[in-house]
Design an enzyme around this catalytic site. Structure first.
Site, PDB file in Angstrom:
ATOM      1  N   SER A 165      32.059  53.209  37.524  1.00 47.51           N
ATOM      2  CA  SER A 165      32.605  51.860  37.455  1.00 47.51           C
ATOM      3  C   SER A 165      33.540  51.749  36.262  1.00 47.51           C
ATOM      4  CB  SER A 165      31.473  50.846  37.301  1.00 47.51           C
ATOM      5  OG  SER A 165      30.970  50.935  35.977  1.00 47.51           O
ATOM      6  N   LYS A 166      34.237  50.627  36.227  1.00 50.18           N
ATOM      7  CA  LYS A 166      35.161  50.383  35.125  1.00 50.18           C
ATOM      8  C   LYS A 166      34.424  50.422  33.791  1.00 50.18           C
ATOM      9  CE  LYS A 166      37.958  46.575  33.348  1.00 50.18           C
ATOM     10  NZ  LYS A 166      37.846  47.142  32.043  1.00 50.18           N
ATOM     11  N   ARG A 167      33.201  49.903  33.808  1.00 51.40           N
ATOM     12  CA  ARG A 167      32.413  49.862  32.576  1.00 51.40           C
ATOM     13  C   ARG A 167      32.123  51.272  32.026  1.00 51.40           C
ATOM     14  NH1 ARG A 167      27.643  47.189  33.962  1.00 51.40           N
ATOM     15  NH2 ARG A 167      28.882  46.255  35.607  1.00 51.40           N
TER      16      ARG A 167
ATOM     17  N   ASP B 156      35.182  52.483  30.233  1.00 50.29           N
ATOM     18  CA  ASP B 156      35.318  51.848  28.909  1.00 50.29           C
ATOM     19  C   ASP B 156      34.351  52.502  27.929  1.00 50.29           C
ATOM     20  OD1 ASP B 156      37.135  50.179  30.018  1.00 50.29           O
ATOM     21  OD2 ASP B 156      35.775  48.457  30.222  1.00 50.29           O
TER      22      ASP B 156
END
Ligand code: GLU
Length: 507
Positions: free
Chosen positions: A264-266, A269
């Site tokens: 996921s994007k998380r 990051d």
């Protein structure tokens, strides 16, 4: 034989995730491999989720990666329009057809009533409460209301949806190109909304109608759509399109580097890598998400990474250009199980492609990139420059660190000086200057002369090498020192050594 036609059908709800780009790639490869058409359709029926700029982002991403659709909203085609919002007028007749044949019905339930139904089922401990064959007869729809009442409600403009009437206890089967036979009992399915109260079709109806009208032969998409496939199979059946139904291939998930769940994007990051092809600025919050392009990855490296997320050639070959991928790609070699994303591998690909940039073909592009970074380098020096820097460079940006190959240093790495500049250093450097004056400036010759000199004069490597490097390059580390000296030439190298001594003596 029918011509292969595949489509990439993103919804413009935000930036395209890597997984979406991988879907586009596999569609593109499949089309090219089979002499077919790669088509792009924008699925924007859910207007509440529309994000401005998302469509341009999709186009720019595909352009960057040279995956250009032959038919799309931007260049048209015989089966357009290619934006579902512009095809709105097409869908209703199919919903009506399903109502007439008894495979769909009008539903007038309000959001509150739907909520109450879910509460009721949850209290009764029904595992996954949904609008289905056991529930529909307790709800407000054209199966429970009289024909007159239905007519009155429709005429009064009361909001309604059209739902698929999923039969009770039937097996829905289809042969997925990746997963083999998939079988689902209709008792596990719900009566999906096909047409919404805002006059728009849902994804399910629009997707099937468009695939049919656009003569799509293969649907290649992410695993997250697998649960929707049985609904789609029923729709093909009920609309009488079974004979021309596309074949399905559901691609495996892209997993987090540790293999625990979907990437996921998380995760990006947290672990410091982009999950998007291009940088994206959220139009609402202004938040910026990084992209592979802006981080300095070559499109070739990104493509190579994506290709190996789910597919493998069955050999040791790892570096694949797009045309080699087209040559070797096959859906049969796409696996079922999720594929772990490894950013180090992506960096490795980038490094390999960077090394390749010395070739006549790509040299000018790299030269331009370096010039843009403010490096003033002549064309004929480029191959030698790249040769020196490439071992240590992953990105074009790392190549710029070799600036000292073109400009004499103005300062010296303080750590090296503190540790290595001793009382006898000046003498060592002066003796080396004498040696170099009479040595041929060719890396191996220099190396041999240097080693010989150290041995003869009992000078330790650690007393000579770091000082030589720091005076000539200003740096504590770098590529092979003698290759650097060969690149710089005799006069340049010796000047730098003399200048260095002078500077250090004068503090
Ligand atoms: N619009 C869907 C998406 O956003 C397409 C799924 C499909 O390919 O059927 O991914």
């Amino acid at each position: 034989m029918t011509k292969v036609r595949v489509r990439f059908a993103p919804s413009p709800t935000g930036p395209l995730h890597m997984g979406g780009v991988r879907t586009a790639l596999f569609n593109f490869l499949f089309a090219k491999k089979n002499g077919g058409d790669f088509i792009l359709r924008i699925e924007d029926t859910d207007q509440t989720r529309y994000v401005p700029g998302a469509e341009d982002y999709i186009k720019e991403s595909l352009d960057w990666l040279s995956m250009i659709p032959v038919e799309s909203p931007w260049n048209g085609g015989d089966y357009g329009p290619y934006r579902q919002s512009e095809r709105k007028h097409l869908y209703r007749e199919y919903a009506d057809q399903l109502i007439e044949s008894g495979h769909a019905y009008y539903a007038f339930d309000t959001p509150d009533e739907l909520e109450a139904m879910r509460d009721r089922l949850t209290k009764a401990k029904v595992p996954s409460p949904q609008y289905n064959a056991s529930v529909r007869m307790t709800m407000k729809n054209s199966l429970t209301l009289s024909a007159d009442e239905v007519r009155t409600r429709l005429d009064s403009g009361e909001p309604y949806t059209i739902r698929l009437k999923v039969p009770r206890n039937e097996e829905v089967r289809f042969n997925d190109m990746i997963r083999g036979w998939v079988q689902v009992n209709t008792n596990a399915m719900d009566d999906k909304v096909l047409f919404k109260s805002d006059g728009m079709p849902t994804y399910h109806l629009a997707n099937i109608v468009d695939d049919h009208l656009m003569k799509i032969t293969h649907v290649i998409r992410g695993e997250e759509w697998l649960p929707s496939a049985p609904t789609h199979i029923l729709l093909y059946q009920y609309l009488g399109w079974e004979d021309s139904r596309p074949q399905f291939a559901h691609l495996p998930l892209i997993l987090r580097p540790d293999g625990n769940g979907k990437l996921s994007k998380r995760d990006g990051d947290r672990l410091g890598f982009p999950v998007f092809p291009l940088e994206w600025k959220d139009p609402k919050t202004g938040e910026i998400s990084s992209g592979y392009r802006e981080k300095g990855y070559f499109p070739e490296a990104f493509i190579n990474t994506l290709a190996f997320l789910g597919w493998n050639p069955g050999t040791d070959k790892e570096l694949y250009t797009m045309s080699e991928l087209i040559e070797d790609f096959s859906i049969e070699r796409v696996g079922k199980s999720g594929s772990k994303f490894d950013v180090d591998k992506t960096k490795w690909y980038n490094q390999q492609y960077l090394r390749d940039k010395t070739t006549e073909q790509s040299g000018p592009a790299l030269l331009e990139a370096l010039t843009q970074e403010g490096l003033n380098i002549e064309q004929d020096k480029l191959p030698a420059y790249i040769d020196l820097m490439k071992e240590r460079a992953t990105f074009v940006e790392d190549m710029v660190e070799g600036r000292y190959l073109l400009e004499a240093p103005v300062s010296y790495d303080q750590k090296t000086i503190n540790k290595k500049w001793k009382a006898d250093s000046e003498g060592i450097v002066l003796s080396l200057i004498d040696l170099f004056e009479t040595t041929d400036f060719e890396a191996e010759t220099l190396h041999a002369a240097f080693m010989n000199h150290l041995e003869k004069n009992e000078i330790g490597m650690g007393a000579a090498m770091p000082i030589l490097r720091v005076l000539i390059t200003g740096q504590g580390f770098g590529p092979n020192m003698f290759e650097i000296m060969e690149f710089l030439g005799k006069e340049n190298s010796i000047n730098r050594l003399r200048k260095g001594i002078e500077r250090l003596k004068n503090g």
